[in-house]
Design a protein around this motif. Structure first.
Motif, PDB file in Angstrom:
ATOM      1  N   UNK A 121     -42.355  57.962  77.759  1.00  0.00           N
ATOM      2  CA  UNK A 121     -41.634  59.137  77.265  1.00  0.00           C
ATOM      3  C   UNK A 121     -41.852  59.264  75.770  1.00  0.00           C
ATOM      4  N   UNK A 122     -42.149  60.438  75.308  1.00  0.00           N
ATOM      5  CA  UNK A 122     -42.441  60.620  73.896  1.00  0.00           C
ATOM      6  C   UNK A 122     -41.173  60.703  73.078  1.00  0.00           C
ATOM      7  N   UNK A 123     -41.329  60.494  71.782  1.00  0.00           N
ATOM      8  CA  UNK A 123     -40.213  60.570  70.848  1.00  0.00           C
ATOM      9  C   UNK A 123     -39.836  62.026  70.642  1.00  0.00           C
TER      10      UNK A 123
ATOM     11  N   UNK B  87     -27.652  70.395  67.482  1.00  0.00           N
ATOM     12  CA  UNK B  87     -26.337  70.514  66.847  1.00  0.00           C
ATOM     13  C   UNK B  87     -25.225  70.531  67.889  1.00  0.00           C
ATOM     14  N   UNK B  88     -25.432  71.262  68.976  1.00  0.00           N
ATOM     15  CA  UNK B  88     -24.429  71.328  70.037  1.00  0.00           C
ATOM     16  C   UNK B  88     -24.191  69.955  70.652  1.00  0.00           C
ATOM     17  N   UNK B  89     -25.273  69.236  70.939  1.00  0.00           N
ATOM     18  CA  UNK B  89     -25.145  67.924  71.566  1.00  0.00           C
ATOM     19  C   UNK B  89     -24.583  66.892  70.593  1.00  0.00           C
ATOM     20  N   UNK B  90     -24.947  66.997  69.318  1.00  0.00           N
ATOM     21  CA  UNK B  90     -24.388  66.078  68.322  1.00  0.00           C
ATOM     22  C   UNK B  90     -22.872  66.239  68.226  1.00  0.00           C
ATOM     23  N   UNK B  91     -22.403  67.465  68.330  1.00  0.00           N
ATOM     24  CA  UNK B  91     -20.954  67.695  68.302  1.00  0.00           C
ATOM     25  C   UNK B  91     -20.280  67.020  69.489  1.00  0.00           C
ATOM     26  N   UNK B  92     -20.921  67.097  70.644  1.00  0.00           N
ATOM     27  CA  UNK B  92     -20.353  66.454  71.828  1.00  0.00           C
ATOM     28  C   UNK B  92     -20.282  64.943  71.646  1.00  0.00           C
TER      29      UNK B  92
ATOM     30  N   UNK C   1     -38.992  73.862  79.504  1.00  0.00           N
ATOM     31  CA  UNK C   1     -39.488  73.575  78.157  1.00  0.00           C
ATOM     32  C   UNK C   1     -39.370  72.075  77.895  1.00  0.00           C
ATOM     33  N   UNK C   2     -40.497  71.398  77.772  1.00  0.00           N
ATOM     34  CA  UNK C   2     -40.488  69.951  77.614  1.00  0.00           C
ATOM     35  C   UNK C   2     -39.840  69.524  76.303  1.00  0.00           C
ATOM     36  N   UNK C   3     -39.969  70.339  75.261  1.00  0.00           N
ATOM     37  CA  UNK C   3     -39.329  70.009  73.988  1.00  0.00           C
ATOM     38  C   UNK C   3     -37.821  69.940  74.149  1.00  0.00           C
ATOM     39  N   UNK C   4     -37.253  70.945  74.804  1.00  0.00           N
ATOM     40  CA  UNK C   4     -35.816  70.958  75.058  1.00  0.00           C
ATOM     41  C   UNK C   4     -35.438  69.810  75.988  1.00  0.00           C
ATOM     42  N   UNK C   5     -36.265  69.554  76.994  1.00  0.00           N
ATOM     43  CA  UNK C   5     -35.985  68.468  77.934  1.00  0.00           C
ATOM     44  C   UNK C   5     -35.903  67.125  77.214  1.00  0.00           C
ATOM     45  N   UNK C   6     -36.776  66.893  76.242  1.00  0.00           N
ATOM     46  CA  UNK C   6     -36.750  65.634  75.494  1.00  0.00           C
ATOM     47  C   UNK C   6     -35.451  65.489  74.709  1.00  0.00           C
TER      48      UNK C   6
ATOM     49  N   UNK D  19     -32.565  66.884  75.438  1.00  0.00           N
ATOM     50  CA  UNK D  19     -31.495  66.666  76.409  1.00  0.00           C
ATOM     51  C   UNK D  19     -31.506  65.225  76.906  1.00  0.00           C
ATOM     52  N   UNK D  20     -32.696  64.704  77.212  1.00  0.00           N
ATOM     53  CA  UNK D  20     -32.776  63.319  77.690  1.00  0.00           C
ATOM     54  C   UNK D  20     -32.287  62.337  76.637  1.00  0.00           C
ATOM     55  N   UNK D  21     -32.642  62.574  75.380  1.00  0.00           N
ATOM     56  CA  UNK D  21     -32.193  61.683  74.307  1.00  0.00           C
ATOM     57  C   UNK D  21     -30.670  61.704  74.193  1.00  0.00           C
ATOM     58  N   UNK D  22     -30.083  62.896  74.323  1.00  0.00           N
ATOM     59  CA  UNK D  22     -28.627  63.011  74.263  1.00  0.00           C
ATOM     60  C   UNK D  22     -27.971  62.211  75.382  1.00  0.00           C
ATOM     61  N   UNK D  23     -28.463  62.383  76.609  1.00  0.00           N
ATOM     62  CA  UNK D  23     -27.820  61.700  77.725  1.00  0.00           C
ATOM     63  C   UNK D  23     -28.074  60.197  77.708  1.00  0.00           C
ATOM     64  N   UNK D  24     -29.158  59.754  77.096  1.00  0.00           N
ATOM     65  CA  UNK D  24     -29.332  58.309  76.910  1.00  0.00           C
ATOM     66  C   UNK D  24     -28.225  57.761  76.015  1.00  0.00           C
ATOM     67  N   UNK D  25     -27.950  58.456  74.909  1.00  0.00           N
ATOM     68  CA  UNK D  25     -26.880  58.020  74.012  1.00  0.00           C
ATOM     69  C   UNK D  25     -25.525  58.072  74.713  1.00  0.00           C
ATOM     70  N   UNK D  26     -25.299  59.151  75.456  1.00  0.00           N
ATOM     71  CA  UNK D  26     -24.042  59.327  76.188  1.00  0.00           C
ATOM     72  C   UNK D  26     -23.843  58.170  77.165  1.00  0.00           C
ATOM     73  N   UNK D  27     -24.862  57.880  77.985  1.00  0.00           N
ATOM     74  CA  UNK D  27     -24.751  56.806  78.975  1.00  0.00           C
ATOM     75  C   UNK D  27     -24.551  55.452  78.309  1.00  0.00           C
ATOM     76  N   UNK D  28     -25.244  55.216  77.195  1.00  0.00           N
ATOM     77  CA  UNK D  28     -25.101  53.926  76.516  1.00  0.00           C
ATOM     78  C   UNK D  28     -23.671  53.720  76.020  1.00  0.00           C
ATOM     79  N   UNK D  29     -23.051  54.780  75.516  1.00  0.00           N
ATOM     80  CA  UNK D  29     -21.673  54.657  75.037  1.00  0.00           C
ATOM     81  C   UNK D  29     -20.706  54.419  76.192  1.00  0.00           C
ATOM     82  N   UNK D  30     -20.923  55.117  77.297  1.00  0.00           N
ATOM     83  CA  UNK D  30     -20.064  54.907  78.462  1.00  0.00           C
ATOM     84  C   UNK D  30     -20.258  53.497  79.015  1.00  0.00           C
ATOM     85  N   UNK D  31     -21.503  53.028  79.079  1.00  0.00           N
ATOM     86  CA  UNK D  31     -21.775  51.674  79.579  1.00  0.00           C
ATOM     87  C   UNK D  31     -21.099  50.625  78.705  1.00  0.00           C
ATOM     88  N   UNK D  32     -21.087  50.839  77.393  1.00  0.00           N
ATOM     89  CA  UNK D  32     -20.424  49.899  76.488  1.00  0.00           C
ATOM     90  C   UNK D  32     -18.923  49.854  76.765  1.00  0.00           C
TER      91      UNK D  32
END
Length: 225
Positions: free
Chosen positions: A1-3, A75-80, A129-134, A136-149
């Motif tokens: 997965x790309x950065x 910005x929207x996801x960072x607020x969440x 749109x793969x740019x948007x998908x990336x 979104x995926x980065x956001x949900x990785x952070x979200x899941x990591x916080x919930x897992x913690x």
């Protein structure tokens, strides 16, 4: 997965002072169009007109529509994440708050149907749109990591794979529920909300295993080690 930072369309470095305020105003205009009219109406000319600026000025900050959409999304996801982090930080620090209280607080995010519609627009866009998908995926990785913690703090002996799996199911459950509870696909009901809260809280409670009793209500048993 790309950065995501590398795959995102080129845009100007973050500005400071007056430039930062102007950039925020442009994002506000884009977000308003997304709220009120949806993604098809989110054009560069429409944003420039709403922000009362020249198209060239908008393009100085966001050279392309993709760059603008990615910035609105971030910005929207960072607020969440900013709202999520204080709720779960207690768990990461070893003093986890009440899981049901956490769930109830997160469910208040669904109270704003405009916000949920923005998420729905962005989820649909991520499929094209793969740019948007990336992003979104980065956001949900952070979200899941916080919930897992949080889950790990509730029960330090729980296997890491179980913590991650619970976090992923929790994320799916609450994000999917937003479409129903916001009125987009259905309307909320008190009985359904009670079931949703109980199941989601059980996922956060590391020492609880969810089974289904004969009545269909979640039954909580010992931890799933």
């Amino acid at each position: 997965m790309s950065d995501p930072a590398r795959s995102a369309p080129e845009q100007r470095p973050a500005a400071t002072g007056k430039g930062a305020r102007r950039r925020a105003e442009l994002l506000d205009a884009a977000e308003r169009i997304l709220h009120e009219s949806g993604y098809p109406e989110l054009t560069m000319r429409a944003v420039a007109a709403l922000a009362r600026t020249r198209l060239g000025h908008l393009q100085y900050y966001f050279p392309t529509r993709s760059a603008l959409v990615a910035a609105v999304l971030r910005r929207t996801l960072d607020r969440s994440l900013d709202r999520l982090t204080p709720l779960l930080d207690g768990g990461a620090a070893g003093t986890p708050p009440d899981p049901e209280g956490v769930v109830r607080r997160l469910l208040t995010e669904h109270d704003d149907p405009r916000l949920v519609r923005v998420y729905a627009e962005l989820w649909a866009l991520a499929g094209r749109d793969e740019t948007v998908a990336e992003v979104v995926r980065a956001f949900y990785r952070d979200y899941r990591d916080q919930v897992a913690a949080f889950v790990r703090a509730r029960d330090p002996g729980l296997p890491e794979a179980t913590c991650q799996a619970r976090a992923e199911v929790f994320t799916m459950l609450l994000e999917g529920a937003s479409l129903f509870r916001s009125g987009i696909t259905a309307h909320r009901a008190e009985r359904t909300d009670a079931q949703l809260t109980a199941v989601a809280a059980a996922l956060l409670d590391g020492g609880t295993r969810i089974t289904t009793g004969g009545s269909g209500a979640p039954a909580h048993q010992g931890g799933d080690r």
